[in-house]
Design an enzyme around this catalytic site. Structure first.
Site, PDB file in Angstrom:
ATOM      1  NE  ARG A  68      -3.004  44.535  10.947  1.00 19.61           N
ATOM      2  CZ  ARG A  68      -1.815  44.844  10.436  1.00 19.61           C
ATOM      3  NH1 ARG A  68      -1.134  45.839  10.921  1.00 19.61           N
ATOM      4  NH2 ARG A  68      -1.313  44.187   9.403  1.00 19.61           N
ATOM      5  CB  THR A  69      -5.064  38.172  13.479  1.00 18.36           C
ATOM      6  OG1 THR A  69      -5.652  39.020  12.483  1.00 18.36           O
ATOM      7  CG2 THR A  69      -6.114  37.226  14.002  1.00 18.36           C
ATOM      8  CE  LYS A  98      10.519  16.432  13.915  1.00 13.93           C
ATOM      9  NZ  LYS A  98      10.386  15.953  15.289  1.00 13.93           N
ATOM     10  NE  ARG A 119      -4.371  34.933   9.859  1.00 15.45           N
ATOM     11  CZ  ARG A 119      -4.253  36.255   9.689  1.00 15.45           C
ATOM     12  NH1 ARG A 119      -3.148  36.770   9.175  1.00 15.45           N
ATOM     13  NH2 ARG A 119      -5.225  37.062  10.038  1.00 15.45           N
ATOM     14  CG  HIS A 148      -9.893  37.457   9.437  1.00 23.40           C
ATOM     15  ND1 HIS A 148      -9.875  37.170  10.786  1.00 23.40           N
ATOM     16  CD2 HIS A 148      -8.766  38.170   9.192  1.00 23.40           C
ATOM     17  CE1 HIS A 148      -8.784  37.688  11.324  1.00 23.40           C
ATOM     18  NE2 HIS A 148      -8.094  38.302  10.370  1.00 23.40           N
TER      19      HIS A 148
HETATM   20  C1  NCD Z   1      -6.355  40.523   6.869  1.00 18.83           C
HETATM   21  C2  NCD Z   1      -6.248  39.037   6.663  1.00 18.83           C
HETATM   22  O1  NCD Z   1      -5.305  38.400   7.130  1.00 18.83           O
HETATM   23  O2  NCD Z   1      -7.166  38.521   6.058  1.00 18.83           O
HETATM   24  N1  NCD Z   1      -5.464  40.981   7.828  1.00 18.83           N
HETATM   25  C3  NCD Z   1      -5.887  40.977   9.116  1.00 18.83           C
HETATM   26  O3  NCD Z   1      -5.931  39.956   9.760  1.00 18.83           O
HETATM   27  N2  NCD Z   1      -6.297  42.128   9.619  1.00 18.83           N
HETATM   28  C4  NCD Z   1      -6.362  41.322   5.636  1.00 18.83           C
HETATM   29  C5  NCD Z   1      -5.265  41.116   4.636  1.00 18.83           C
HETATM   30  O4  NCD Z   1      -4.334  40.353   4.845  1.00 18.83           O
HETATM   31  O5  NCD Z   1      -5.352  41.779   3.616  1.00 18.83           O
END
Ligand code: NCD
Length: 325
Positions: A68-69, A98, A119, A148
């Site tokens: 999703r993100t 590398k 991320r 997040h």
């Molecule tokens: C979450 C995350 O990555 O922290 N997912 C997301 O981005 N909606 C929640 C999770 O992974 O449990």
């Protein structure tokens, strides 16, 4: 660019700013963001062509898995006529394999793009990236067990959409409170408003550390730890269910012991729910909300939360890149 200190709130000025933590936000900034989010929803829902980000390139640098993100940031840029450089798993598919350092990787992609969304599995990485970047803003798309922020922004927007307020709320948060970065950002976000009460329900070993508990309390949240589903209040505005974060466990055996400690079933909803509440989950879910719940109109995790995630990221990018005021 500097890492925000505790008092470095945006105060409504997004342009050129890193987005690393919900601690940067204040009511003024959220009100502004939500106003633009509504307009972005209109663009996306009515397939209106927008060239707000025309000529802009945004790098999506994802060291950890994401659906999703990653997808919604990509869609958000494209909805507004911009382009993306998409790198998933740089450990395998880029010079990181590398041995390239994070700092060098950031310096490279800031030369190619106008913002970097990152991320990473380690808390603090987004801040380190922001320190390394000289010219472009960094957006934290999840840093280990840290924060997040964009998930919390969409969560707050979803709550606001339903209740028309973000204060005087009674919330129940369930699951991996220790490792859940979406929970940490949402707690921070709810602390911006007055008189919010949060009931925390998790396995003993996945509770909020004492220091964090005091930190959120000092910010003004009324935090209450509960021991079982029996203690869930009947009049909650929302249930925020989360997955036990398998990837944060050193031992699979320990994970197996707690992974399904709390499962949202139709029975539990009938016993403890009410008709005005909403049921939220950042997703992915791995068995902690039974699929029978999905068709309940109170369940927003596969509905408005998903769409709001794209709208809010459209608005955030527009503001950070100085295309809307
Ligand atoms: C979450 C995350 O990555 O922290 N997912 C997301 O981005 N909606 C929640 C999770 O992974 O449990």
């Amino acid at each position: 660019m500097p890492t925000p200190g505790k008092n470095d709130t945006l105060n409504g000025n997004f342009q050129g700013q890193d987005i690393l933590s919900l601690s940067q936000f204040d009511q003024k900034s959220l009100t502004k963001l939500f106003k633009h989010t509504l307009q972005m929803a209109d663009i996306a829902k009515n397939a209106k062509a927008s060239d707000l980000l025309k000529g802009n390139i945004v790098t999506l640098l994802f060291y950890e898995p994401s659906s999703r993100t990653f997808g919604s940031f990509g869609a958000a840029v494209k909805q507004l006529g911009g382009q993306t450089i998409e790198i998933q798993n740089p450990q395998q598919f880029s010079s990181v394999a590398k041995g390239e350092t994070l700092e060098d990787t950031i310096r490279v992609f800031e030369a190619y793009s106008d913002a970097i969304v990152i991320r990473h599995s380690e808390a603090g990485t987004a801040s380190n990236a922001a320190r390394a970047a000289e010219f472009v803003p960094i957006i934290n798309a999840g840093d280990g067990i840290g924060e997040h922020p964009t998930q919390a922004l969409l969560d707050l927007y979803t709550i606001y959409e339903k209740f028309g307020k973000l204060d005087n709320l009674k919330c129940v948060m369930v699951g991996d409170i220790l490792n859940g970065r979406t929970v940490h950002s949402l707690l921070q976000g709810l602390s911006i408003y007055k008189k919010n009460t949060i009931y925390l329900l998790s396995p003993e070993k996945l509770r909020l550390p004492k220091g964090d508990f005091s930190y959120y309390k000092e910010l003004g949240l009324n935090l209450i730890e509960i021991q079982s589903e029996k203690d869930i209040p009947h009049d909650a505005h929302l249930w925020y269910w989360t997955r036990v974060q398998k990837e944060r466990f050193a031992s699979l055996v320990e994970y197996e012991k707690v992974k399904h400690a709390f499962i949202l079933t139709p029975n539990l909803l009938a016993e403890k729910g009410n008709k005005h509440m909403i049921i939220m989950h950042p997703l992915p879910r791995v068995g902690e909300i039974l699929p029978e719940i999905d068709s309940d109109e109170r369940a927003v995790y596969l509905r408005s939360e998903i769409r709001n995630g794209m709208y809010i990221r459209m608005a955030l990018l527009g503001l950070i890149l100085g295309k809307i005021k």
